[in-house]
Design a protein around this motif. Structure first.
Motif, PDB file in Angstrom:
ATOM      1  N   ALA A  78       7.987  -1.052   7.150  1.00 13.60           N
ATOM      2  CA  ALA A  78       9.075  -1.096   8.131  1.00 13.60           C
ATOM      3  C   ALA A  78      10.334  -1.733   7.547  1.00 13.60           C
ATOM      4  N   SER A  79      10.155  -2.679   6.625  1.00 14.02           N
ATOM      5  CA  SER A  79      11.311  -3.398   6.073  1.00 14.02           C
ATOM      6  C   SER A  79      11.855  -2.780   4.786  1.00 14.02           C
ATOM      7  N   THR A  80      11.184  -1.745   4.291  1.00 10.26           N
ATOM      8  CA  THR A  80      11.598  -1.122   3.033  1.00 10.26           C
ATOM      9  C   THR A  80      12.586   0.015   3.291  1.00 10.26           C
ATOM     10  N   GLU A  81      13.695  -0.007   2.551  1.00 14.07           N
ATOM     11  CA  GLU A  81      14.659   1.092   2.654  1.00 14.07           C
ATOM     12  C   GLU A  81      14.200   2.215   1.730  1.00 14.07           C
ATOM     13  N   ILE A  82      13.902   3.375   2.337  1.00 13.41           N
ATOM     14  CA  ILE A  82      13.380   4.508   1.578  1.00 13.41           C
ATOM     15  C   ILE A  82      14.480   5.568   1.491  1.00 13.41           C
ATOM     16  N   PRO A  83      14.919   5.895   0.288  1.00 16.23           N
ATOM     17  CA  PRO A  83      15.971   6.912   0.121  1.00 16.23           C
ATOM     18  C   PRO A  83      15.541   8.249   0.733  1.00 16.23           C
ATOM     19  N   GLY A  84      16.367   8.794   1.589  1.00 15.46           N
ATOM     20  CA  GLY A  84      16.062  10.088   2.199  1.00 15.46           C
ATOM     21  C   GLY A  84      15.039   9.995   3.317  1.00 15.46           C
ATOM     22  N   ASN A  85      14.373   8.838   3.447  1.00 14.59           N
ATOM     23  CA  ASN A  85      13.423   8.584   4.532  1.00 14.59           C
ATOM     24  C   ASN A  85      12.112   9.359   4.429  1.00 14.59           C
ATOM     25  N   ASP A  86      11.917  10.178   3.377  1.00  8.27           N
ATOM     26  CA  ASP A  86      10.652  10.910   3.199  1.00  8.27           C
ATOM     27  C   ASP A  86       9.705  10.070   2.337  1.00  8.27           C
ATOM     28  N   PHE A  87       8.438  10.026   2.724  1.00  7.96           N
ATOM     29  CA  PHE A  87       7.473   9.296   1.909  1.00  7.96           C
ATOM     30  C   PHE A  87       6.072   9.856   2.128  1.00  7.96           C
ATOM     31  N   ILE A  88       5.175   9.474   1.221  1.00 12.20           N
ATOM     32  CA  ILE A  88       3.771   9.856   1.301  1.00 12.20           C
ATOM     33  C   ILE A  88       2.930   8.592   1.338  1.00 12.20           C
ATOM     34  N   CYS A  89       1.952   8.572   2.214  1.00 14.45           N
ATOM     35  CA  CYS A  89       1.030   7.448   2.317  1.00 14.45           C
ATOM     36  C   CYS A  89      -0.366   7.945   1.962  1.00 14.45           C
ATOM     37  N   PHE A 141       5.443  11.863   5.672  1.00 14.91           N
ATOM     38  CA  PHE A 141       6.493  11.638   6.668  1.00 14.91           C
ATOM     39  C   PHE A 141       7.777  12.281   6.157  1.00 14.91           C
ATOM     40  N   PRO A 142       8.480  13.029   6.997  1.00 18.78           N
ATOM     41  CA  PRO A 142       8.174  13.308   8.400  1.00 18.78           C
ATOM     42  C   PRO A 142       7.029  14.331   8.552  1.00 18.78           C
ATOM     43  N   PHE A 143       6.328  14.258   9.693  1.00 15.58           N
ATOM     44  CA  PHE A 143       5.252  15.203  10.007  1.00 15.58           C
ATOM     45  C   PHE A 143       5.210  15.370  11.517  1.00 15.58           C
ATOM     46  N   HIS A 144       5.533  16.590  11.962  1.00 16.40           N
ATOM     47  CA  HIS A 144       5.603  16.905  13.387  1.00 16.40           C
ATOM     48  C   HIS A 144       6.407  15.813  14.105  1.00 16.40           C
ATOM     49  N   ASN A 145       5.861  15.271  15.194  1.00 14.07           N
ATOM     50  CA  ASN A 145       6.632  14.277  15.952  1.00 14.07           C
ATOM     51  C   ASN A 145       6.095  12.861  15.770  1.00 14.07           C
ATOM     52  N   PHE A 146       5.384  12.623  14.650  1.00  9.46           N
ATOM     53  CA  PHE A 146       4.851  11.289  14.405  1.00  9.46           C
ATOM     54  C   PHE A 146       5.953  10.345  13.934  1.00  9.46           C
ATOM     55  N   LYS A 147       5.844   9.085  14.361  1.00  9.94           N
ATOM     56  CA  LYS A 147       6.807   8.073  13.964  1.00  9.94           C
ATOM     57  C   LYS A 147       6.419   7.502  12.606  1.00  9.94           C
ATOM     58  N   LYS A 148       7.372   6.843  12.000  1.00 11.11           N
ATOM     59  CA  LYS A 148       7.149   6.222  10.691  1.00 11.11           C
ATOM     60  C   LYS A 148       5.956   5.256  10.740  1.00 11.11           C
ATOM     61  N   ALA A 149       5.847   4.513  11.835  1.00 10.13           N
ATOM     62  CA  ALA A 149       4.771   3.524  11.966  1.00 10.13           C
ATOM     63  C   ALA A 149       3.396   4.154  12.145  1.00 10.13           C
ATOM     64  N   ASP A 150       3.359   5.475  12.420  1.00  9.09           N
ATOM     65  CA  ASP A 150       2.073   6.156  12.626  1.00  9.09           C
ATOM     66  C   ASP A 150       1.424   6.617  11.328  1.00  9.09           C
ATOM     67  N   ILE A 151       2.193   6.673  10.248  1.00  9.36           N
ATOM     68  CA  ILE A 151       1.739   7.399   9.063  1.00  9.36           C
ATOM     69  C   ILE A 151       0.583   6.702   8.339  1.00  9.36           C
ATOM     70  N   LEU A 152       0.594   5.389   8.291  1.00  9.41           N
ATOM     71  CA  LEU A 152      -0.541   4.686   7.680  1.00  9.41           C
ATOM     72  C   LEU A 152      -1.818   5.006   8.465  1.00  9.41           C
ATOM     73  N   GLY A 153      -1.725   4.992   9.776  1.00  8.70           N
ATOM     74  CA  GLY A 153      -2.873   5.357  10.608  1.00  8.70           C
ATOM     75  C   GLY A 153      -3.324   6.777  10.345  1.00  8.70           C
ATOM     76  N   ASN A 154      -2.371   7.694  10.162  1.00  9.93           N
ATOM     77  CA  ASN A 154      -2.724   9.084   9.866  1.00  9.93           C
ATOM     78  C   ASN A 154      -3.479   9.194   8.541  1.00  9.93           C
ATOM     79  N   ALA A 155      -3.067   8.401   7.549  1.00  5.85           N
ATOM     80  CA  ALA A 155      -3.754   8.427   6.250  1.00  5.85           C
ATOM     81  C   ALA A 155      -5.180   7.879   6.381  1.00  5.85           C
TER      82      ALA A 155
END
Length: 409
Positions: A48-59, A142-156
């Motif tokens: 949550a506190s990390t600035e991610i360029p472009g906001n796309d990431f993989i968990c 992330f992004p994936f459908h309508n999931f929030k950034k905070a959901d992605i660790l749970g999705n993994a």
């Protein structure tokens, strides 16, 4: 593969979350979301506190095979860190240990998602080669459908549970089936409202997934929301009119609603599609038994006993039919069925009384028959049939003892 989901004596049918010969894992990573461990909270806070360029990431969640030698497990953290930094520099990702052999990581700054996927594959290969063991991985983007950034660790975490169904060396990207598995796990933990939410999320991503629709219906059914359950099953059968588990579940809904005639119609249809589902054969046999259609009930009860040799109820009903429901009664066959039923359920008063009566009619093992008849009355003292049989068996036993005494005199 078909599984039963139960609420009291109600058995719904639900398919495996995938059409492969799979086994569920002993430990579910997604359970960490219920307990919110320090490691999970720490990684989420860092993300949550990390600035991610472009906001796309993989968990990704990585687990070293549990079958690996202890020496390998001891090196796991060191090797994981070395491999992580050989593929990604410190400015492109973060990671946390979940335990001694499992790790969570997030990384970014790849040109396209395909490039990120290649990096994930490379990392898996490097860790596996370095440790000479299998590596299990679950991946979410992330992004994936309508999931929030905070959901992605749970999705993994849900994705690695999904991967674990296929063995210790698989990698799965989070999808609707992962949500089906997560919902099933929440169901097993009796978190029914949360399970319903998982099935609904899965259907947002895959609206025509019959397994998810049926799963949602099953969950509604076991919490008593019968109308909503029926709505989901009806939706599923409109998509696939020959889906045997859905047809059965609709039949079960009609049985719950005391419409046995319609229940039998659906169960017969399910039987016509697949004659090798225990719950279909048992329930159809039971309903035909209740309607006094003895000869029509027998083949289904026979099938239920064959499909599940531990089905005491099927053997008991067969015993009752042979004992006094047919024009040509057969105490010997009844005895054989009650014998199986009593071995499987020694406290079933119906089986005990029927077993005793079948022995008495053959004038065999009268002392045992008297004992079982007494036990049935002890269990159900107000049952007039059991009391009547006990008196009859006592009379036959007394007469036999008297005859034996006279002969020996």
């Amino acid at each position: 593969m078909i599984h039963k989901f139960t609420s009291k004596e109600i058995h719904f049918l639900k398919a495996e979350s995938d059409e492969h010969p799979v086994q569920p894992p002993e430990i579910f990573f997604s359970d960490l979301l219920q307990t919110q461990t320090v490691q999970i909270k720490t990684l989420n806070d860092r993300l949550a506190s990390t600035e991610i360029p472009g906001n796309d990431f993989i968990c990704a969640i990585v687990q070293i095979s549990e079958k690996a030698p202890e020496r390998t497990k001891e090196k796991a953290k060191e090797i994981f860190e070395a491999c992580f930094h050989s593929v990604l520099d410190k400015e492109r990702g973060i990671w946390e240990s979940l335990d001694d052999t499992a790790f969570a990581m997030v990384f970014w700054d790849y040109i396209k998602e395909e490039n990120g996927s290649r990096l994930i594959g490379l990392l898996k290969e490097k860790i596996s080669t370095a440790l000479k063991t299998d590596i299990l991985m679950g991946v979410a983007t992330f992004p994936f459908h309508n999931f929030k950034k905070a959901d992605i660790l749970g999705n993994a975490l849900k994705a690695i549970d999904h991967a674990a169904f296929f063995g210790s060396n698989h990698m799965i990207y989070f999808n609707a089936v992962s949500l089906n598995i997560s919902g099933d796990r929440l169901y097993q933990l009796k978190h029914y409202d949360k399970a319903i939410q998982e099935y609904k999320k899965g259907l947002e991503n895959d609206p025509r997934n019959i397994n998810l629709i049926n799963s949602l219906g099953v969950c509604y059914g076991v919490i008593g929301k019968i109308e909503q359950a029926q709505k989901e099953f009806t939706k599923a059968i409109a998509m696939n009119p020959v889906d045997v588990m859905v047809i059965y579940n609709i039949g079960l809904i009609h049985r719950i609603n005391d419409d046995e005639d319609r229940a039998i119609i659906y169960l017969k249809k399910a039987h016509g599609i697949d004659q090798n589902v225990f719950e279909i054969e048992l329930l159809l046999g039971h309903l035909l038994f209740k309607q006094k259609q003895w000869t029509r009930a027998l083949p289904h009860l026979e099938a239920a006993g064959r499909l599940n040799p531990d089905a005491a109820r099927a053997f008991r009903m067969k015993g009752e039919i042979f004992l006094d429901k047919l024009d040509k009664k057969d105490p010997r066959k009844a005895w054989a069925q009650f014998n199986k039923a009593v071995k499987l359920n020694p406290s079933d008063a119906v089986s005990l009384s029927g077993y005793a009566h079948s022995m008495a009619l053959q004038k065999k093992n009268l002392k045992i028959a008297l004992s079982f008849a007494n036990k049935s009355v002890t269990l159900e003292p107000d049952n007039p049939l059991f009391c009547k049989r006990l008196k009859q068996i006592q009379k036959i036993y007394d007469q036999t003892v008297q005859e034996d005494t006279t002969k020996s005199a």
